[in-house]
Design a protein around this motif. Sequence first.
Motif, PDB file in Angstrom:
ATOM      1  N   ILE A  15     -45.644  44.803 -28.314  1.00 41.50           N
ATOM      2  CA  ILE A  15     -45.311  43.698 -29.221  1.00 41.50           C
ATOM      3  C   ILE A  15     -44.625  44.240 -30.471  1.00 41.50           C
ATOM      4  O   ILE A  15     -43.587  43.730 -30.904  1.00 41.50           O
ATOM      5  N   LEU A  16     -45.177  45.292 -31.039  1.00 41.52           N
ATOM      6  CA  LEU A  16     -44.604  45.874 -32.260  1.00 41.52           C
ATOM      7  C   LEU A  16     -43.199  46.402 -32.018  1.00 41.52           C
ATOM      8  O   LEU A  16     -42.310  46.228 -32.853  1.00 41.52           O
ATOM      9  N   ALA A  17     -42.967  47.038 -30.876  1.00 42.06           N
ATOM     10  CA  ALA A  17     -41.634  47.565 -30.567  1.00 42.06           C
ATOM     11  C   ALA A  17     -40.604  46.440 -30.476  1.00 42.06           C
ATOM     12  O   ALA A  17     -39.491  46.556 -31.001  1.00 42.06           O
ATOM     13  N   VAL A  18     -40.980  45.350 -29.829  1.00 41.71           N
ATOM     14  CA  VAL A  18     -40.058  44.214 -29.714  1.00 41.71           C
ATOM     15  C   VAL A  18     -39.804  43.602 -31.086  1.00 41.71           C
ATOM     16  O   VAL A  18     -38.662  43.318 -31.455  1.00 41.71           O
ATOM     17  N   LEU A  19     -40.861  43.408 -31.881  1.00 47.62           N
ATOM     18  CA  LEU A  19     -40.699  42.811 -33.211  1.00 47.62           C
ATOM     19  C   LEU A  19     -39.894  43.706 -34.149  1.00 47.62           C
ATOM     20  O   LEU A  19     -39.146  43.205 -34.991  1.00 47.62           O
ATOM     21  N   GLU A  20     -40.032  45.025 -34.018  1.00 43.74           N
ATOM     22  CA  GLU A  20     -39.234  45.925 -34.849  1.00 43.74           C
ATOM     23  C   GLU A  20     -37.755  45.782 -34.530  1.00 43.74           C
ATOM     24  O   GLU A  20     -36.914  45.868 -35.419  1.00 43.74           O
ATOM     25  N   ALA A  21     -37.427  45.556 -33.270  1.00 39.21           N
ATOM     26  CA  ALA A  21     -36.033  45.391 -32.868  1.00 39.21           C
ATOM     27  C   ALA A  21     -35.506  44.001 -33.209  1.00 39.21           C
ATOM     28  O   ALA A  21     -34.330  43.829 -33.524  1.00 39.21           O
ATOM     29  N   ASP A  22     -36.388  42.989 -33.140  1.00 43.41           N
ATOM     30  CA  ASP A  22     -35.966  41.605 -33.393  1.00 43.41           C
ATOM     31  C   ASP A  22     -37.137  40.818 -33.963  1.00 43.41           C
ATOM     32  O   ASP A  22     -37.914  40.208 -33.221  1.00 43.41           O
ATOM     33  N   GLY A  23     -37.261  40.834 -35.287  1.00 43.96           N
ATOM     34  CA  GLY A  23     -38.351  40.139 -35.957  1.00 43.96           C
ATOM     35  C   GLY A  23     -38.248  38.628 -35.894  1.00 43.96           C
ATOM     36  O   GLY A  23     -39.192  37.930 -36.257  1.00 43.96           O
ATOM     37  N   ARG A  24     -37.109  38.115 -35.431  1.00 42.60           N
ATOM     38  CA  ARG A  24     -36.926  36.669 -35.345  1.00 42.60           C
ATOM     39  C   ARG A  24     -37.091  36.128 -33.933  1.00 42.60           C
ATOM     40  O   ARG A  24     -36.844  34.952 -33.683  1.00 42.60           O
ATOM     41  N   ILE A  25     -37.516  36.970 -33.012  1.00 42.56           N
ATOM     42  CA  ILE A  25     -37.690  36.525 -31.624  1.00 42.56           C
ATOM     43  C   ILE A  25     -38.736  35.415 -31.580  1.00 42.56           C
ATOM     44  O   ILE A  25     -39.713  35.438 -32.330  1.00 42.56           O
TER      45      ILE A  25
END
Length: 162
Positions: A15-25
């Motif tokens: 989850i953190l890896a995805v949010l770091e790449a795209d915090g607006r997902i």
Amino acid sequence: MTQYSAKVDDVDRSILAVLEADGRISNADLAARVGLSPSPCLRRVRRLEETGVIRGYRAVVDPAAVGRSLRVFAGVRLVRHTRADVVAFERAVVRLPEVVHTHHVTGHYDYLLHVEVADLAAYEDFHANRLAGLPGVAAVTSYVTMKTLPAEASRAGGRSRG
């Protein structure tokens, strides 16, 4: 200092890896990317926020678009390392709008500053008239950035991701 009351597991790391790449997902897209249904995914994100693992969300601004196209890293050494000298320097340096990040480091320098300004003339003025005059500064060594690689390329060892 933030205390983390919950352990971070592999799903949280995803989850953190995805949010770091795209915090607006969206939560639905995030859940699909990490293999959860939306409700448990949202609960995990909220727990990560509440425990301080996720400290916030922000916009990443292109420095050139706002007239700060020159990036410089400045190594700063202090004259003395008394608590009063360190506090005086830190209070002064965080007030400089040209300084994007200030890192207290070990090694040859006491601090490593990430500085953004319009151009070399602006940095020369900043260095001579503001940075060098901060409390306790003994020396400043500047490193002008020629190119910055995107984070994805850095994490992939410089390889491009499709």
